[in-house]
Design a protein around this motif. Structure first.
Motif, PDB file in Angstrom:
ATOM      1  N   MET A 217      35.115  26.052  10.547  1.00 48.12           N
ATOM      2  CA  MET A 217      33.829  25.173  10.989  1.00 48.12           C
ATOM      3  C   MET A 217      34.602  23.820  11.689  1.00 48.12           C
ATOM      4  O   MET A 217      34.497  23.410  12.597  1.00 48.12           O
ATOM      5  CB  MET A 217      33.095  24.469   9.898  1.00 48.12           C
ATOM      6  CG  MET A 217      32.019  25.531   9.489  1.00 48.12           C
ATOM      7  SD  MET A 217      30.787  26.307  10.463  1.00 48.12           S
ATOM      8  CE  MET A 217      29.731  24.601  10.300  1.00 48.12           C
ATOM      9  N   ASN A 220      36.987  24.849  14.632  1.00 45.71           N
ATOM     10  CA  ASN A 220      36.300  25.368  15.792  1.00 45.71           C
ATOM     11  C   ASN A 220      35.038  24.458  16.121  1.00 45.71           C
ATOM     12  O   ASN A 220      34.211  24.869  17.191  1.00 45.71           O
ATOM     13  CB  ASN A 220      35.850  26.838  15.371  1.00 45.71           C
ATOM     14  CG  ASN A 220      36.858  27.683  15.330  1.00 45.71           C
ATOM     15  OD1 ASN A 220      37.270  28.347  16.362  1.00 45.71           O
ATOM     16  ND2 ASN A 220      37.277  28.097  14.109  1.00 45.71           N
ATOM     17  N   LYS A 222      32.346  23.745  14.805  1.00 47.21           N
ATOM     18  CA  LYS A 222      30.903  24.264  14.393  1.00 47.21           C
ATOM     19  C   LYS A 222      30.056  23.207  13.813  1.00 47.21           C
ATOM     20  O   LYS A 222      30.784  22.569  12.980  1.00 47.21           O
ATOM     21  CB  LYS A 222      31.117  25.503  13.603  1.00 47.21           C
ATOM     22  CG  LYS A 222      31.938  26.671  14.520  1.00 47.21           C
ATOM     23  CD  LYS A 222      31.295  26.919  15.732  1.00 47.21           C
ATOM     24  CE  LYS A 222      31.851  28.448  16.034  1.00 47.21           C
ATOM     25  NZ  LYS A 222      31.533  28.937  17.358  1.00 47.21           N
ATOM     26  N   GLY A 225      26.214  26.718  10.293  1.00 44.32           N
ATOM     27  CA  GLY A 225      26.471  28.176   9.984  1.00 44.32           C
ATOM     28  C   GLY A 225      25.586  28.828   9.147  1.00 44.32           C
ATOM     29  O   GLY A 225      25.148  28.234   8.308  1.00 44.32           O
ATOM     30  N   ASP A 329      27.261  27.249  21.013  1.00 43.56           N
ATOM     31  CA  ASP A 329      28.725  27.698  20.652  1.00 43.56           C
ATOM     32  C   ASP A 329      29.153  27.125  19.440  1.00 43.56           C
ATOM     33  O   ASP A 329      30.102  27.494  18.662  1.00 43.56           O
ATOM     34  CB  ASP A 329      29.874  27.831  21.497  1.00 43.56           C
ATOM     35  CG  ASP A 329      30.267  26.400  22.104  1.00 43.56           C
ATOM     36  OD1 ASP A 329      29.487  25.445  21.813  1.00 43.56           O
ATOM     37  OD2 ASP A 329      31.255  26.486  22.621  1.00 43.56           O
ATOM     38  N   GLN A 330      28.120  26.067  18.841  1.00 44.27           N
ATOM     39  CA  GLN A 330      28.514  25.233  17.687  1.00 44.27           C
ATOM     40  C   GLN A 330      27.645  25.866  16.519  1.00 44.27           C
ATOM     41  O   GLN A 330      27.605  25.391  15.272  1.00 44.27           O
ATOM     42  CB  GLN A 330      27.989  23.817  18.052  1.00 44.27           C
ATOM     43  CG  GLN A 330      29.316  23.193  18.751  1.00 44.27           C
ATOM     44  CD  GLN A 330      28.794  21.522  18.921  1.00 44.27           C
ATOM     45  OE1 GLN A 330      27.685  21.355  19.460  1.00 44.27           O
ATOM     46  NE2 GLN A 330      29.818  20.760  18.413  1.00 44.27           N
ATOM     47  N   HIS A 332      26.883  29.021  14.052  1.00 43.00           N
ATOM     48  CA  HIS A 332      27.877  30.241  13.830  1.00 43.00           C
ATOM     49  C   HIS A 332      27.286  31.197  12.710  1.00 43.00           C
ATOM     50  O   HIS A 332      26.563  30.843  11.706  1.00 43.00           O
ATOM     51  CB  HIS A 332      29.082  29.888  13.189  1.00 43.00           C
ATOM     52  CG  HIS A 332      29.985  31.080  12.913  1.00 43.00           C
ATOM     53  ND1 HIS A 332      30.769  31.854  13.946  1.00 43.00           N
ATOM     54  CD2 HIS A 332      30.527  31.430  11.914  1.00 43.00           C
ATOM     55  CE1 HIS A 332      31.594  32.947  13.426  1.00 43.00           C
ATOM     56  NE2 HIS A 332      31.259  32.780  12.153  1.00 43.00           N
ATOM     57  N   PHE A 334      27.918  33.842  10.268  1.00 44.98           N
ATOM     58  CA  PHE A 334      28.771  34.244   9.288  1.00 44.98           C
ATOM     59  C   PHE A 334      28.403  35.598   8.665  1.00 44.98           C
ATOM     60  O   PHE A 334      28.326  35.906   7.763  1.00 44.98           O
ATOM     61  CB  PHE A 334      28.861  33.156   7.972  1.00 44.98           C
ATOM     62  CG  PHE A 334      29.598  31.842   8.118  1.00 44.98           C
ATOM     63  CD1 PHE A 334      30.994  31.927   7.985  1.00 44.98           C
ATOM     64  CD2 PHE A 334      28.905  30.759   8.277  1.00 44.98           C
ATOM     65  CE1 PHE A 334      31.642  30.664   8.457  1.00 44.98           C
ATOM     66  CE2 PHE A 334      29.485  29.756   8.494  1.00 44.98           C
ATOM     67  CZ  PHE A 334      31.082  29.482   8.671  1.00 44.98           C
ATOM     68  N   GLU A 378      22.159  36.725  19.005  1.00 48.01           N
ATOM     69  CA  GLU A 378      23.169  37.572  19.432  1.00 48.01           C
ATOM     70  C   GLU A 378      22.958  37.245  21.214  1.00 48.01           C
ATOM     71  O   GLU A 378      23.927  37.361  21.633  1.00 48.01           O
ATOM     72  CB  GLU A 378      23.214  38.705  18.988  1.00 48.01           C
ATOM     73  CG  GLU A 378      23.836  38.775  17.710  1.00 48.01           C
ATOM     74  CD  GLU A 378      23.712  40.291  16.916  1.00 48.01           C
ATOM     75  OE1 GLU A 378      23.038  41.055  17.524  1.00 48.01           O
ATOM     76  OE2 GLU A 378      24.653  40.391  15.994  1.00 48.01           O
ATOM     77  N   TYR A 381      24.861  34.860  23.437  1.00 46.95           N
ATOM     78  CA  TYR A 381      26.263  35.074  23.982  1.00 46.95           C
ATOM     79  C   TYR A 381      26.485  36.220  24.985  1.00 46.95           C
ATOM     80  O   TYR A 381      27.765  36.484  25.161  1.00 46.95           O
ATOM     81  CB  TYR A 381      27.070  35.194  22.532  1.00 46.95           C
ATOM     82  CG  TYR A 381      26.905  33.646  21.628  1.00 46.95           C
ATOM     83  CD1 TYR A 381      27.385  32.664  21.983  1.00 46.95           C
ATOM     84  CD2 TYR A 381      25.824  33.964  20.700  1.00 46.95           C
ATOM     85  CE1 TYR A 381      27.269  31.736  21.310  1.00 46.95           C
ATOM     86  CE2 TYR A 381      25.645  32.999  19.714  1.00 46.95           C
ATOM     87  CZ  TYR A 381      26.193  31.938  20.240  1.00 46.95           C
ATOM     88  OH  TYR A 381      25.917  30.693  19.269  1.00 46.95           O
TER      89      TYR A 381
END
Length: 382
Positions: A217, A220, A222, A225, A329-330, A332, A334, A378, A381
């Motif tokens: 995190m 990157n 983030k 998550g 993009d922040q 995520h 898992f 999904e 992206y």
């Protein structure tokens, strides 16, 4: 052989045996202290007579930011629980320690609206070598505020009960949702930390985690998550989206140019499609919640009373904020962390399942169920 020389040899043998056992049982919990070992061997008086001889005690080594895998992030586990949750708390912590934290020793913070009992603290403390803190939630952060119209709130609960909604009549559940939405990250025990991993009683962690999600995190950039997405019951939040739109109209400066509105809405924000990240699993950045955008957002929601007049949950509140105030993009997924909170579970697929030595059935996976929203996430992206 003199008596003194004999006693010194016995002491050396006892200390050597103690540290041999400490190394041997390192991965299986704490071993007995030197005094307990001496008692078992009938050498209490020998140790007492030579009490002026001192040795280093590994348990007194100052807590370091280093692990065998490198530096830790500024992070902690957060566990909201009660004394009567003990069995589920023990199970969840033991799994997390076995699957991940025995290597990293990130600290634990357990919170309760009442004081934890000594028995609870003792039972939990033996499960980890990491620092562990037990805190009580301030009354003003937990209980229904005095300004809430209780007659209106009661009528809202009765209406939901008639619809068969889970926790429809529960005020404590609403207290929890409000606390997790706006206050947990303000607790004095959490103020020193930036990142947290939320854990709950009786959850399952199916797979070995071979890296540090907190460092992931951090490195990157983030802020949020998750492992599971879900569609919220519309009857629990009938006016939430209208309230969100009102806030956005008054505060457009907080919306990220690269937001995830398409995860929340099928028509550019006119209506809410009820998708959210299931917040009983979160690895997130508390500085995001402490920031100006989220603080003003929560204060606006709080002023409407929807946590009690309806049943606004922290899951849609967190999801809406992360989707709008952070870049897409922040946020995520898992996908490699196996997790279950009844009745839903995420089981990693393919190579992730093999690498993690996952105990779940890869076919038992909520990701692509009809009321999962992972496809929407999904699609952001593509």
């Amino acid at each position: 052989m003199s008596a003194r020389r004999y006693l010194l040899l016995v002491l050396v043998a006892v200390i050597s045996l103690h540290y041999t056992l400490s190394v041997f049982f390192y991965d299986y919990g704490r071993v007995s202290s030197l005094s307990n070992l001496a008692q078992r061997l009938g050498l209490e008086q020998t140790i007492a007579n030579l009490s002026q001889v001192t040795t280093a005690n590994p348990s007194h080594t100052p807590y370091s930011n280093l692990t065998e895998f490198g530096a830790r992030a500024n992070a902690t586990f957060v566990f909201l629980c009660r004394n009567n949750d003990l069995g589920g708390v023990v199970s969840s912590i033991r799994q997390m320690e076995d699957r991940f934290n025995r290597h990293y020793k990130y600290p634990w913070v357990l919170l309760n609206e009442e004081p934890f009992t000594d028995d609870f603290k003792q039972r939990v403390s033996v499960l980890t070598d990491a620092p562990i803190s037990f805190g009580q939630i301030p009354r003003e952060h937990w209980y229904q505020p005095d300004w809430v119209d209780e007659d209106k709130a009661r009528n809202g609960r009765l209406k939901m009960m008639a619809q068969g909604i889970i926790y429809a009549g529960s005020v404590p559940y609403r207290n929890m949702c409000r606390f997790n939405s706006g206050f947990f990250f303000q607790h004095e025990l959490l103020r020193p930390y930036r990142y947290y991993w939320r854990v709950e009683p009786d959850v399952k962690f199916f797979c070995d985690v071979h890296y540090d999600p907190f460092k992931f995190m951090e490195q990157n950039n983030k802020v949020y998550g998750f492992t599971i997405t879900l569609v919220e019951w519309e009857a629990t939040i009938p006016t939430l989206w209208a309230t969100v739109k009102e806030f956005l109209n008054e505060n457009p400066q907080f919306v990220s140019p690269h937001n995830s509105m398409d995860f929340l809405s099928d028509n550019g924000g006119d209506t809410y499609n009820l998708c959210h990240y299931w917040s009983n699993f979160e690895i997130a950045d508390m500085d995001f919640w402490r920031g100006e955008a989220y603080q003003k957002f929560f204060a606006f929601l709080e002023s409407k009373g929807g946590f009690y007049y309806e049943r606004w949950g922290d899951a849609p509140v967190h999801s809406i904020a992360a989707s709008l105030f952070a870049r897409r993009d922040q946020v995520h997924f898992f996908r490699d962390i196996g997790y279950r909170h009844d009745p839903f579970q995420h089981c990693p697929q393919g190579d992730d399942w093999f690498r993690g030595r996952c105990a779940c059935d890869s076919r038992d996976n909520f990701d692509y169920a009809p009321n999962s929203c992972i496809r929407r996430h999904e699609a952001l992206y593509v």
